[in-house]
Design an enzyme around this catalytic site. Structure first.
Site, short mmCIF file in Angstrom:
data_model
loop_
_atom_site.label_atom_id
_atom_site.label_comp_id
_atom_site.label_asym_id
_atom_site.label_seq_id
_atom_site.Cartn_x
_atom_site.Cartn_y
_atom_site.Cartn_z
N CYS A 160 2.59 -2.31 -0.59
CA CYS A 160 3.64 -1.36 -0.97
C CYS A 160 3.99 -1.42 -2.46
CB CYS A 160 4.88 -1.58 -0.13
SG CYS A 160 4.59 -1.41 1.65
N HIS B 140 10.95 1.52 -3.54
CA HIS B 140 10.02 1.64 -2.43
C HIS B 140 10.82 2.05 -1.20
CE1 HIS B 140 7.17 0.96 0.66
NE2 HIS B 140 7.64 -0.22 1.03
N ASN C 153 7.98 4.76 5.67
CA ASN C 153 7.34 3.87 4.70
C ASN C 153 5.88 4.28 4.55
OD1 ASN C 153 6.15 1.78 3.28
ND2 ASN C 153 7.14 0.14 4.45
#
Length: 329
Positions: free
Chosen positions: A116, A256, A286
């Protein structure tokens, strides 16, 4: 003669057509919209079609970024794709993207895996390569097809992730969107908290749990939460201190997009109002390496980022990797 100014010349993004809502998920696993949203802030996510590859999504985002930058494929001599879900283990997905876009064979193309945090790692790498003077324009892409590595029987993970791609074109510029700096970190001691433990070269890591689908994400959520908040705050504070910028001077934070509780905690620790944070988590979930560039493109196109603004990017991911970046528009 000083180092050239490296700037974001254009942004682009792509999201698959299929929307998977929390209500849809409640028909697959023991969950509900209330359970998912109250714990994550996610309402829905995008799911790529079976014949839609990571490279196809990456190329679509890259094509949009080139258009935004006013450049063509002929102007690109470096492609970096940040992903944990490549089209195949070999070759690099970036090579497929090169072919999709018609970028010259004289370009350098490779993938980067920092989960990520991957987009920030890729942006930092491209910045360094461009600053060397050996490359002119870089296409930096975060793209994921996470739906292919999810255990759809595990409600603790399958509700979190989605598919998509985001891209930026980096190049030398005397204008706005200057990259002021980046900070990258990793804590390998925590690598097994979030991983796909099988499918690699180490047979000792193969998980034999008969209830788990092989080749899928495993995560220890509570441990990840605590570390993520700490790491993102550290990355944010250190880059702000390094550039002698107060958190109050940041017009927009693009974090994020993993979990709303993590983002809320970060806002509290940085003593920033929640409206300084740009969020699209509710609609995409996500998307790992695609998370920040996808949100960045939406923030720019919606007018959330204005000329003269200073924007903070901050991320964490498997590894455990984390990092931050500052851009002045």
């Amino acid at each position: 003669m000083g180092s050239p100014i490296i700037a974001i010349l254009g942004t682009g993004s792509y999201a698959p057509e299929k929307i998977l809502t929390n209500a849809d998920l409640s028909k697959i696993v023991d969950t509900s919209d209330e359970w998912i949203f109250s714990r994550t802030g996610i309402r829905e996510r995008r799911i790529a079609a079976d014949n839609e590859t990571t490279s196809m999504m990456a190329a679509a985002a890259g094509r949009a970024a080139l258009l935004d930058a006013g450049l063509t494929a002929a102007d690109i001599d470096l492609i970096i794709v940040a992903t944990v879900t490549p089209d195949m283990p070999m070759p690099a997905t970036a090579c497929f993207v090169q072919n999709h876009l018609g970028v010259s064979a004289h370009s350098a193309c490779f993938d980067l895996n920092a989960a990520c945090s991957g987009f920030l790692y890729a942006m930092d790498t491209a910045w360094a390569m461009l600053s060397s003077g050996r490359y002119k324009n870089a296409l930096v892409i975060g793209a994921e097809k996470l739906s292919k590595v999810l255990d759809w029987k595990d409600r603790t993970t399958c509700v979190l992730f989605g598919d998509g791609a985001g891209a930026v074109v980096l190049g030398t510029s005397r204008g706005t969107a200057q990259i002021l700096g980046t900070k990258l970190y990793a804590e390998g001691a925590h690598a097994r908290l979030l991983c796909i433990p099988d499918g690699g070269s180490n047979p000792a890591e193969t998980v034999t749990d008969p209830l788990r689908t092989p080749g899928t994400i495993t995560m220890k959520g509570r441990e990840i939460f605590k570390i993520a908040v700490r790491e993102m705050e550290e990355a944010a504070r250190e880059i702000l201190d390094q550039h002698q910028i107060s958190a109050t001077e940041i017009a927009c934070v693009i974090p994020h997009q993993a979990n709303l509780r993590i983002i809320d905690a970060l806002a509290q620790y940085l003593e920033l109002p929640s409206d300084r944070f740009f969020l699209n988590l509710e609609r995409y979930g996500n998307t790992s390496a695609a998370s920040i560039p996808l949100a960045l493109d939406e923030a720019r196109r919606s007018g959330r980022i204005k000329s003269g603004d200073t924007t903070l990017f901050v991320a964490f991911g498997a590894g455990l990797t984390y990092g931050s970046a500052l851009v002045r528009w």
